[in-house]
Motif scaffolding. Sequence first.
Motif, mmCIF file in Angstrom:
data_model
loop_
_atom_site.group_PDB
_atom_site.id
_atom_site.type_symbol
_atom_site.label_atom_id
_atom_site.label_comp_id
_atom_site.label_asym_id
_atom_site.label_seq_id
_atom_site.Cartn_x
_atom_site.Cartn_y
_atom_site.Cartn_z
ATOM 1 N N LEU A 129 -80.498 24.584 -18.963
ATOM 2 C CA LEU A 129 -81.056 25.776 -18.342
ATOM 3 C C LEU A 129 -82.578 25.740 -18.348
ATOM 4 C CD1 LEU A 129 -78.733 28.647 -19.655
ATOM 5 C CD2 LEU A 129 -78.953 27.857 -17.300
ATOM 6 N N LEU A 130 -83.145 25.280 -19.468
ATOM 7 C CA LEU A 130 -84.600 25.220 -19.581
ATOM 8 C C LEU A 130 -85.199 24.076 -18.773
ATOM 9 C CD1 LEU A 130 -85.046 25.993 -23.391
ATOM 10 C CD2 LEU A 130 -85.953 27.361 -21.508
ATOM 11 N N LEU A 131 -84.530 22.923 -18.810
ATOM 12 C CA LEU A 131 -85.113 21.733 -18.177
ATOM 13 C C LEU A 131 -84.726 21.589 -16.705
ATOM 14 C CD1 LEU A 131 -84.620 19.056 -20.997
ATOM 15 C CD2 LEU A 131 -86.646 20.438 -20.494
ATOM 16 N N PHE A 132 -83.532 22.056 -16.339
ATOM 17 C CA PHE A 132 -83.025 21.812 -14.983
ATOM 18 C C PHE A 132 -82.558 23.093 -14.299
ATOM 19 C CE2 PHE A 132 -82.134 17.975 -17.525
ATOM 20 C CZ PHE A 132 -82.935 17.071 -16.840
ATOM 21 N N GLY A 133 -83.100 24.230 -14.711
ATOM 22 C CA GLY A 133 -82.694 25.490 -14.110
ATOM 23 C C GLY A 133 -82.932 25.529 -12.620
ATOM 24 N N ARG A 134 -83.891 24.744 -12.146
ATOM 25 C CA ARG A 134 -84.247 24.739 -10.726
ATOM 26 C C ARG A 134 -83.645 23.536 -9.981
ATOM 27 N NH1 ARG A 134 -89.266 24.063 -7.606
ATOM 28 N NH2 ARG A 134 -89.129 25.639 -5.988
ATOM 29 N N ALA A 135 -82.826 22.765 -10.675
ATOM 30 C CA ALA A 135 -82.365 21.501 -10.106
ATOM 31 C C ALA A 135 -81.590 21.688 -8.808
ATOM 32 C CB ALA A 135 -81.498 20.754 -11.124
ATOM 33 N N SER A 136 -80.686 22.690 -8.765
ATOM 34 C CA SER A 136 -79.892 22.835 -7.541
ATOM 35 C C SER A 136 -80.715 23.392 -6.388
ATOM 36 C CB SER A 136 -78.671 23.732 -7.800
ATOM 37 O OG SER A 136 -79.039 25.087 -7.920
ATOM 38 N N MET A 182 -64.209 30.220 -2.486
ATOM 39 C CA MET A 182 -63.135 30.057 -3.459
ATOM 40 C C MET A 182 -63.190 28.701 -4.153
ATOM 41 S SD MET A 182 -61.379 32.809 -3.684
ATOM 42 C CE MET A 182 -59.901 32.206 -4.480
ATOM 43 N N SER A 183 -63.604 27.675 -3.418
ATOM 44 C CA SER A 183 -63.659 26.335 -3.997
ATOM 45 C C SER A 183 -64.665 26.271 -5.137
ATOM 46 C CB SER A 183 -64.038 25.319 -2.914
ATOM 47 O OG SER A 183 -63.094 25.308 -1.878
ATOM 48 N N VAL A 184 -65.859 26.814 -4.914
ATOM 49 C CA VAL A 184 -66.890 26.799 -5.944
ATOM 50 C C VAL A 184 -66.479 27.699 -7.106
ATOM 51 C CG1 VAL A 184 -69.302 27.331 -6.445
ATOM 52 C CG2 VAL A 184 -68.684 26.259 -4.262
ATOM 53 N N ALA A 185 -65.840 28.830 -6.797
ATOM 54 C CA ALA A 185 -65.380 29.736 -7.852
ATOM 55 C C ALA A 185 -64.364 29.042 -8.748
ATOM 56 C CB ALA A 185 -64.781 30.995 -7.240
ATOM 57 N N TYR A 186 -63.427 28.286 -8.153
ATOM 58 C CA TYR A 186 -62.435 27.565 -8.948
ATOM 59 C C TYR A 186 -63.109 26.529 -9.855
ATOM 60 C CZ TYR A 186 -58.882 24.156 -10.200
ATOM 61 O OH TYR A 186 -58.092 23.288 -10.913
ATOM 62 N N ALA A 187 -64.060 25.779 -9.312
ATOM 63 C CA ALA A 187 -64.766 24.777 -10.112
ATOM 64 C C ALA A 187 -65.531 25.436 -11.255
ATOM 65 C CB ALA A 187 -65.721 23.981 -9.227
ATOM 66 N N PHE A 188 -66.188 26.552 -10.963
ATOM 67 C CA PHE A 188 -66.922 27.309 -11.976
ATOM 68 C C PHE A 188 -65.976 27.714 -13.104
ATOM 69 C CE2 PHE A 188 -69.976 31.216 -12.398
ATOM 70 C CZ PHE A 188 -70.457 30.704 -13.597
ATOM 71 N N ALA A 189 -64.825 28.284 -12.742
ATOM 72 C CA ALA A 189 -63.864 28.730 -13.745
ATOM 73 C C ALA A 189 -63.309 27.555 -14.552
ATOM 74 C CB ALA A 189 -62.726 29.497 -13.075
ATOM 75 N N ARG A 226 -77.112 22.015 -3.998
ATOM 76 C CA ARG A 226 -76.098 22.577 -4.896
ATOM 77 C C ARG A 226 -75.028 21.554 -5.268
ATOM 78 N NH1 ARG A 226 -79.792 26.418 -5.568
ATOM 79 N NH2 ARG A 226 -79.794 28.069 -3.994
ATOM 80 N N ARG A 227 -74.576 20.761 -4.284
ATOM 81 C CA ARG A 227 -73.455 19.864 -4.533
ATOM 82 C C ARG A 227 -73.717 18.841 -5.644
ATOM 83 N NH1 ARG A 227 -71.879 16.138 0.275
ATOM 84 N NH2 ARG A 227 -71.291 18.106 1.283
ATOM 85 N N PRO A 228 -74.835 18.118 -5.640
ATOM 86 C CA PRO A 228 -75.041 17.127 -6.704
ATOM 87 C C PRO A 228 -75.029 17.739 -8.109
ATOM 88 C CG PRO A 228 -76.604 16.793 -4.918
ATOM 89 C CD PRO A 228 -75.933 18.089 -4.645
ATOM 90 N N VAL A 229 -75.602 18.918 -8.256
ATOM 91 C CA VAL A 229 -75.651 19.542 -9.587
ATOM 92 C C VAL A 229 -74.271 20.010 -10.014
ATOM 93 C CG1 VAL A 229 -76.655 21.421 -10.945
ATOM 94 C CG2 VAL A 229 -78.055 20.187 -9.280
ATOM 95 N N LEU A 230 -73.507 20.573 -9.090
ATOM 96 C CA LEU A 230 -72.147 21.000 -9.415
ATOM 97 C C LEU A 230 -71.268 19.799 -9.787
ATOM 98 C CD1 LEU A 230 -71.547 23.702 -6.664
ATOM 99 C CD2 LEU A 230 -71.861 24.098 -9.115
ATOM 100 N N LEU A 231 -71.415 18.705 -9.057
ATOM 101 C CA LEU A 231 -70.647 17.505 -9.387
ATOM 102 C C LEU A 231 -71.044 16.945 -10.746
ATOM 103 C CD1 LEU A 231 -70.597 15.683 -5.919
ATOM 104 C CD2 LEU A 231 -68.683 16.846 -7.056
ATOM 105 N N ALA A 232 -72.331 16.997 -11.057
ATOM 106 C CA ALA A 232 -72.785 16.552 -12.377
ATOM 107 C C ALA A 232 -72.175 17.420 -13.479
ATOM 108 C CB ALA A 232 -74.308 16.593 -12.443
ATOM 109 N N ALA A 245 -69.427 22.553 -1.158
ATOM 110 C CA ALA A 245 -70.777 22.895 -1.606
ATOM 111 C C ALA A 245 -71.835 22.257 -0.714
ATOM 112 C CB ALA A 245 -70.979 22.444 -3.049
ATOM 113 N N PRO A 246 -72.873 22.994 -0.341
ATOM 114 C CA PRO A 246 -73.947 22.424 0.490
ATOM 115 C C PRO A 246 -74.755 21.397 -0.291
ATOM 116 C CG PRO A 246 -74.511 24.654 -0.206
ATOM 117 C CD PRO A 246 -73.096 24.421 -0.633
ATOM 118 N N ALA A 247 -75.145 20.342 0.382
ATOM 119 C CA ALA A 247 -75.935 19.294 -0.260
ATOM 120 C C ALA A 247 -77.409 19.393 0.084
ATOM 121 C CB ALA A 247 -75.409 17.921 0.152
#
Length: 389
Positions: A50-57, A1-8, A62-68, A175-177
Amino acid sequence: MSVAYAFAAIMVGTTLPTPLYPIYQHQLGFGSGLTTVIYAVYAAGVLVPLLLFGRASDVLGRRPVLLAALGVSALSSLIFLTGPSLPVLFLGRVVSGVSAGLVTAAAVATMVDLADPHHRRVVTMAATAVNMLGLGCGPLLSGLLADLVPLPLYLPYAVQFALLVPATVLVWRAAPATPAASGKAFQRPRLAVPPEVRGVFVPAAIAAFAAFAVLGLLTAVEPGLLATTLHQTGHAVAGAVVFSMFAGSALSQLVSSRWRDHLALPAGCLTLVVGLAAIGIALALASLPLLAIGTIVAGAGHGLSFRAAMNAITEYAPADRRAEVVAALNVVAYVGISIPVVLVGLATAVVDLRTAAIAFAVVMSLVALAAMAALLRLNRSGAVVTSAG
């Protein structure tokens, strides 16, 4: 739910300007053609990460990319809060697009990672529904605020900024780091799809392109159509109509959750055609009820197509490349958003917006029918996964 809220919360920010475009047009003195360019600039902002950092997470965690992504979304709101001007609109939309590009693959992959393996299809469906509802709540929020309170070009962005604060705390905790794979987070621009996923990815991409082309155009120009063709100048009405499209998308994903993907993909294309036909007739007759119905049906077609497409690729993508494959599908989708919108904008230099929109409805109906025919051929050849939902 936490990640879903951030996504929304991030996706809310990407559609906040939609019902406000008529206000921007009036204050800054530009027309529907430039509005479509502003919207397409957002799509370009999505495509770059998406093109340059699609694989970043996959590589960084996952956590650093979501925070960014949350930080970039906050920056977008701050840009809009500096005041209405064309440079602010363009820059704010680009930065907003970057936030969407960063969060989309990372959020879907995170939600799938956190789910029980037996429930991954349900979680994938939930992730795409959260995406659509976040997108839909943006215009609904800003449209209501524009009609009910002062400062319509400031307050919606302040509210979205406030939504990002608890989202940041929740992502930090949930989010897992730990990275899922080794390698480089940055990649040369390319659409990288593992060979074992390509048989599923191709038909999914066909359906996603058609679905997002319709979604993109309606998001960009429907408030203008409501004001100029149907004489509905209320911003809340514009926000509600656009919201109905995203709500139709989310609802269709829930209703079709147990449909087989190889049936949902062509069914989504056919539903798009029905929605586009209703929209074209509504514009010809200047009928608000028919336009609303057509918008909901088109949204349902988008949801059917996108849900089945995302299900198929996340189920068959290797865990260490899942975000990369999700990013590739979203690249195709956002190309679908940007190119048709720009073409309609160019057409408004020759014909009025209603005529350009009706022509678009005809052309995209033909594209959706062609996509459906291609999907049915692939089904018969056995190239599309036929597993149950």
